[in-house]
Design a protein around this motif. Structure first.
Motif, PDB file in Angstrom:
ATOM      1  N   ASN A   1       0.828  -1.207   0.000  1.00 20.35           N
ATOM      2  CA  ASN A   1       0.000   0.000   0.000  1.00 20.35           C
ATOM      3  C   ASN A   1       0.863   1.258   0.000  1.00 20.35           C
ATOM      4  OD1 ASN A   1      -2.409  -1.429  -0.003  1.00 20.35           O
ATOM      5  ND2 ASN A   1      -2.601  -1.425   2.224  1.00 20.35           N
ATOM      6  N   THR A   2       1.959   1.232   0.754  1.00 23.26           N
ATOM      7  CA  THR A   2       2.893   2.360   0.756  1.00 23.26           C
ATOM      8  C   THR A   2       3.475   2.564  -0.633  1.00 23.26           C
ATOM      9  OG1 THR A   2       3.447   1.972   3.087  1.00 23.26           O
ATOM     10  CG2 THR A   2       5.012   3.283   1.788  1.00 23.26           C
ATOM     11  N   GLY A   3       3.784   1.465  -1.314  1.00 19.56           N
ATOM     12  CA  GLY A   3       4.289   1.562  -2.680  1.00 19.56           C
ATOM     13  C   GLY A   3       3.282   2.186  -3.622  1.00 19.56           C
ATOM     14  N   LEU A   4       2.016   1.819  -3.481  1.00 19.81           N
ATOM     15  CA  LEU A   4       0.979   2.397  -4.333  1.00 19.81           C
ATOM     16  C   LEU A   4       0.836   3.896  -4.101  1.00 19.81           C
ATOM     17  CD1 LEU A   4      -1.825  -0.340  -4.147  1.00 19.81           C
ATOM     18  CD2 LEU A   4      -0.543   0.352  -6.185  1.00 19.81           C
ATOM     19  N   GLU A   5       0.995   4.319  -2.854  1.00 20.08           N
ATOM     20  CA  GLU A   5       0.850   5.739  -2.530  1.00 20.08           C
ATOM     21  C   GLU A   5       2.053   6.563  -2.994  1.00 20.08           C
ATOM     22  OE1 GLU A   5      -1.798   7.045  -1.426  1.00 20.08           O
ATOM     23  OE2 GLU A   5      -2.908   5.241  -0.857  1.00 20.08           O
ATOM     24  N   ASN A   6       3.144   5.894  -3.332  1.00 21.68           N
ATOM     25  CA  ASN A   6       4.374   6.612  -3.702  1.00 21.68           C
ATOM     26  C   ASN A   6       4.875   6.231  -5.095  1.00 21.68           C
ATOM     27  OD1 ASN A   6       5.537   8.138  -1.119  1.00 21.68           O
ATOM     28  ND2 ASN A   6       4.565   6.238  -0.428  1.00 21.68           N
ATOM     29  N   SER A   7       3.958   5.987  -6.003  1.00 19.02           N
ATOM     30  CA  SER A   7       4.326   5.667  -7.386  1.00 19.02           C
ATOM     31  C   SER A   7       3.307   6.290  -8.326  1.00 19.02           C
ATOM     32  CB  SER A   7       4.387   4.145  -7.574  1.00 19.02           C
ATOM     33  OG  SER A   7       3.157   3.531  -7.225  1.00 19.02           O
ATOM     34  N   TRP A   8       3.727   6.465  -9.596  1.00 20.49           N
ATOM     35  CA  TRP A   8       2.935   7.343 -10.460  1.00 20.49           C
ATOM     36  C   TRP A   8       2.715   6.788 -11.870  1.00 20.49           C
ATOM     37  CZ3 TRP A   8       1.777  10.185  -6.564  1.00 20.49           C
ATOM     38  CH2 TRP A   8       2.729  10.445  -5.581  1.00 20.49           C
ATOM     39  N   GLY A   9       3.134   5.568 -12.152  1.00 21.35           N
ATOM     40  CA  GLY A   9       3.077   5.051 -13.514  1.00 21.35           C
ATOM     41  C   GLY A   9       1.672   4.744 -14.004  1.00 21.35           C
ATOM     42  N   LYS A  10       1.536   4.693 -15.305  1.00 22.29           N
ATOM     43  CA  LYS A  10       0.272   4.272 -15.910  1.00 22.29           C
ATOM     44  C   LYS A  10      -0.043   2.838 -15.532  1.00 22.29           C
ATOM     45  CE  LYS A  10      -2.048   3.604 -20.390  1.00 22.29           C
ATOM     46  NZ  LYS A  10      -1.975   3.793 -21.865  1.00 22.29           N
ATOM     47  N   TYR A  11       1.014   2.024 -15.461  1.00 24.50           N
ATOM     48  CA  TYR A  11       0.868   0.623 -15.069  1.00 24.50           C
ATOM     49  C   TYR A  11       1.631   0.368 -13.769  1.00 24.50           C
ATOM     50  CZ  TYR A  11      -0.740  -0.023 -19.878  1.00 24.50           C
ATOM     51  OH  TYR A  11      -1.431   0.065 -21.056  1.00 24.50           O
ATOM     52  N   VAL A  12       1.119  -0.570 -12.984  1.00 33.74           N
ATOM     53  CA  VAL A  12       1.786  -0.987 -11.752  1.00 33.74           C
ATOM     54  C   VAL A  12       2.145  -2.457 -11.886  1.00 33.74           C
ATOM     55  CG1 VAL A  12       1.594  -1.262  -9.261  1.00 33.74           C
ATOM     56  CG2 VAL A  12       0.470   0.681 -10.389  1.00 33.74           C
ATOM     57  N   ALA A  13       3.414  -2.768 -11.665  1.00 34.95           N
ATOM     58  CA  ALA A  13       3.890  -4.154 -11.722  1.00 34.95           C
ATOM     59  C   ALA A  13       4.413  -4.538 -10.343  1.00 34.95           C
ATOM     60  CB  ALA A  13       4.979  -4.303 -12.774  1.00 34.95           C
ATOM     61  N   PHE A  14       3.889  -5.608  -9.810  1.00 32.37           N
ATOM     62  CA  PHE A  14       4.320  -6.072  -8.493  1.00 32.37           C
ATOM     63  C   PHE A  14       5.391  -7.153  -8.650  1.00 32.37           C
ATOM     64  CE2 PHE A  14       0.080  -4.354  -7.766  1.00 32.37           C
ATOM     65  CZ  PHE A  14       0.300  -3.572  -6.637  1.00 32.37           C
ATOM     66  N   LEU A  15       6.384  -7.084  -7.771  1.00 32.42           N
ATOM     67  CA  LEU A  15       7.498  -8.044  -7.821  1.00 32.42           C
ATOM     68  C   LEU A  15       7.939  -8.340  -6.398  1.00 32.42           C
ATOM     69  CD1 LEU A  15       9.677  -9.648  -9.355  1.00 32.42           C
ATOM     70  CD2 LEU A  15      10.974  -7.505  -9.574  1.00 32.42           C
ATOM     71  N   ASP A  16       7.966  -9.612  -6.032  1.00 31.35           N
ATOM     72  CA  ASP A  16       8.456  -9.975  -4.709  1.00 31.35           C
ATOM     73  C   ASP A  16       9.977  -9.936  -4.691  1.00 31.35           C
ATOM     74  OD1 ASP A  16       5.913 -10.241  -3.775  1.00 31.35           O
ATOM     75  OD2 ASP A  16       5.875 -12.432  -3.830  1.00 31.35           O
ATOM     76  N   SER A  17      10.530  -9.731  -3.507  1.00 32.58           N
ATOM     77  CA  SER A  17      11.963  -9.443  -3.376  1.00 32.58           C
ATOM     78  C   SER A  17      12.868 -10.647  -3.580  1.00 32.58           C
ATOM     79  CB  SER A  17      12.241  -8.841  -1.993  1.00 32.58           C
ATOM     80  OG  SER A  17      11.849  -9.743  -0.974  1.00 32.58           O
ATOM     81  N   ASP A  18      12.288 -11.814  -3.869  1.00 30.43           N
ATOM     82  CA  ASP A  18      13.112 -12.991  -4.162  1.00 30.43           C
ATOM     83  C   ASP A  18      12.790 -13.603  -5.517  1.00 30.43           C
ATOM     84  OD1 ASP A  18      10.610 -13.863  -3.459  1.00 30.43           O
ATOM     85  OD2 ASP A  18      11.271 -15.289  -1.920  1.00 30.43           O
ATOM     86  N   ASP A  19      11.897 -12.973  -6.277  1.00 31.21           N
ATOM     87  CA  ASP A  19      11.559 -13.478  -7.607  1.00 31.21           C
ATOM     88  C   ASP A  19      12.365 -12.760  -8.681  1.00 31.21           C
ATOM     89  OD1 ASP A  19       9.777 -15.242  -6.473  1.00 31.21           O
ATOM     90  OD2 ASP A  19       8.041 -13.937  -6.763  1.00 31.21           O
ATOM     91  N   ILE A  20      12.308 -13.290  -9.903  1.00 28.80           N
ATOM     92  CA  ILE A  20      13.156 -12.788 -10.993  1.00 28.80           C
ATOM     93  C   ILE A  20      12.321 -12.638 -12.259  1.00 28.80           C
ATOM     94  CG2 ILE A  20      15.099 -13.386 -12.508  1.00 28.80           C
ATOM     95  CD1 ILE A  20      16.366 -14.817 -10.112  1.00 28.80           C
ATOM     96  N   TRP A  21      12.543 -11.536 -12.962  1.00 27.49           N
ATOM     97  CA  TRP A  21      11.927 -11.340 -14.269  1.00 27.49           C
ATOM     98  C   TRP A  21      12.928 -11.651 -15.377  1.00 27.49           C
ATOM     99  CZ3 TRP A  21       9.555  -5.786 -13.425  1.00 27.49           C
ATOM    100  CH2 TRP A  21       8.369  -5.900 -12.677  1.00 27.49           C
ATOM    101  N   LEU A  22      12.440 -12.234 -16.456  1.00 29.19           N
ATOM    102  CA  LEU A  22      13.260 -12.392 -17.647  1.00 29.19           C
ATOM    103  C   LEU A  22      13.221 -11.094 -18.449  1.00 29.19           C
ATOM    104  CD1 LEU A  22      12.445 -16.080 -18.630  1.00 29.19           C
ATOM    105  CD2 LEU A  22      14.097 -15.179 -16.979  1.00 29.19           C
ATOM    106  N   GLU A  23      14.206 -10.920 -19.331  1.00 29.34           N
ATOM    107  CA  GLU A  23      14.485  -9.585 -19.873  1.00 29.34           C
ATOM    108  C   GLU A  23      13.378  -8.991 -20.741  1.00 29.34           C
ATOM    109  OE1 GLU A  23      17.178 -11.085 -23.700  1.00 29.34           O
ATOM    110  OE2 GLU A  23      18.114 -10.048 -22.012  1.00 29.34           O
TER     111      GLU A  23
END
Length: 249
Positions: free
Chosen positions: A76-98
């Protein structure tokens, strides 16, 4: 011009994993993003690790909370402090491919979808792949998501206007509850059957504790969604079968 994507990462004692997570964001072919790590009063070196990354890339910022209040408050703190058209959630131990961000933004811009998610593979604590590619359905609505949560939250991307004032509740499986509320408002989400993420399975995580997960799931059906006993029992049985099948994938 590329639309801005706000990436929200809640963290707690993630020093052993978060570098790989941040590196996976930095390796994205898509460049117009902002990343906020909300640290939930870690007792390890998580803040120091994130601060080092933030000093090298201005798109990365750290919010260090002075009191541990749980992952829902961090998101919720992240949502209140971000401004993008899209919101992408990522857990601190997961990995995205390029190609993760590029593929999802392109899909959502073309389809006008409010929610997208993608296929993935599981990795263990050491980063070894331990599953085949787990596919996702092309479309999921409220009832389908209620019967089976097919969305790994670290693969989700959501249109900010669809989120509106919706926030995370302080409950088990808070990400599932959040998506159920979202789909009540926006109708449906759409899956991309490309393996664009790696989901880390840790021995002490909530998802690895099946008894606790079943308890959380029952409370979602009965308390959060207000379903009657019979329908809740049927859905819980389906959940147990789906969880067993997941372990075979």
């Amino acid at each position: 011009m590329q639309p801005l994507v706000s990436i929200i990462i809640p963290s707690y004692n993630s020093a052993g994993f978060i570098s790989a997570t941040l590196d996976s964001v930095l390796s994205q072919g898509y460049e117009n993003w902002e990343l906020t790590v909300i640290d939930d009063c870690s007792s390890d070196e998580t803040c120091a690790v994130v601060s080092a990354y933030a000093s090298m890339d201005t798109r990365i910022s750290l919010i260090a909370l002075s009191e541990n209040q749980g992952v829902s408050n961090a998101r919720n703190t992240g949502l209140e402090n971000s401004w993008g058209k899209y919101v992408a959630f990522l857990d601190s131990d997961d990995i995205w491919l390029e190609d993760k961000l590029k593929s999802q933004v392109q899909f959502m811009e073309n389809s006008q979808s409010a929610l997208s998610f993608c296929a993935y593979q599981r990795i263990d604590e050491n980063g070894n792949i331990i599953s085949r590619i787990v596919p996702v359905p092309q479309r999921v609505d409220y009832n389908k998501l209620l019967a089976h949560n097919v969305v790994i939250f670290s693969t989700s991307m959501i249109l900010r206007t669809a989120i509106g004032k919706l926030r995370f509740s302080r409950a088990g499986h808070e990400d599932w509850i959040f998506l159920l509320k979202l789909l009540k408002n926006c109708g449906a989400g759409h899956g991309i059957n490309l393996p664009l993420a790696l989901y880390r399975v840790r021995k002490n995580s909530v998802s690895s504790n099946k008894i606790k997960a079943i308890g959380y799931t029952w409370r979602i059906f009965r308390v959060s969604e207000g379903l009657n006993f019979f329908r809740s029992a049927v859905l819980l049985a389906r959940y147990a079968v789906s969880a067993s099948l997941k372990r075979l994938q």
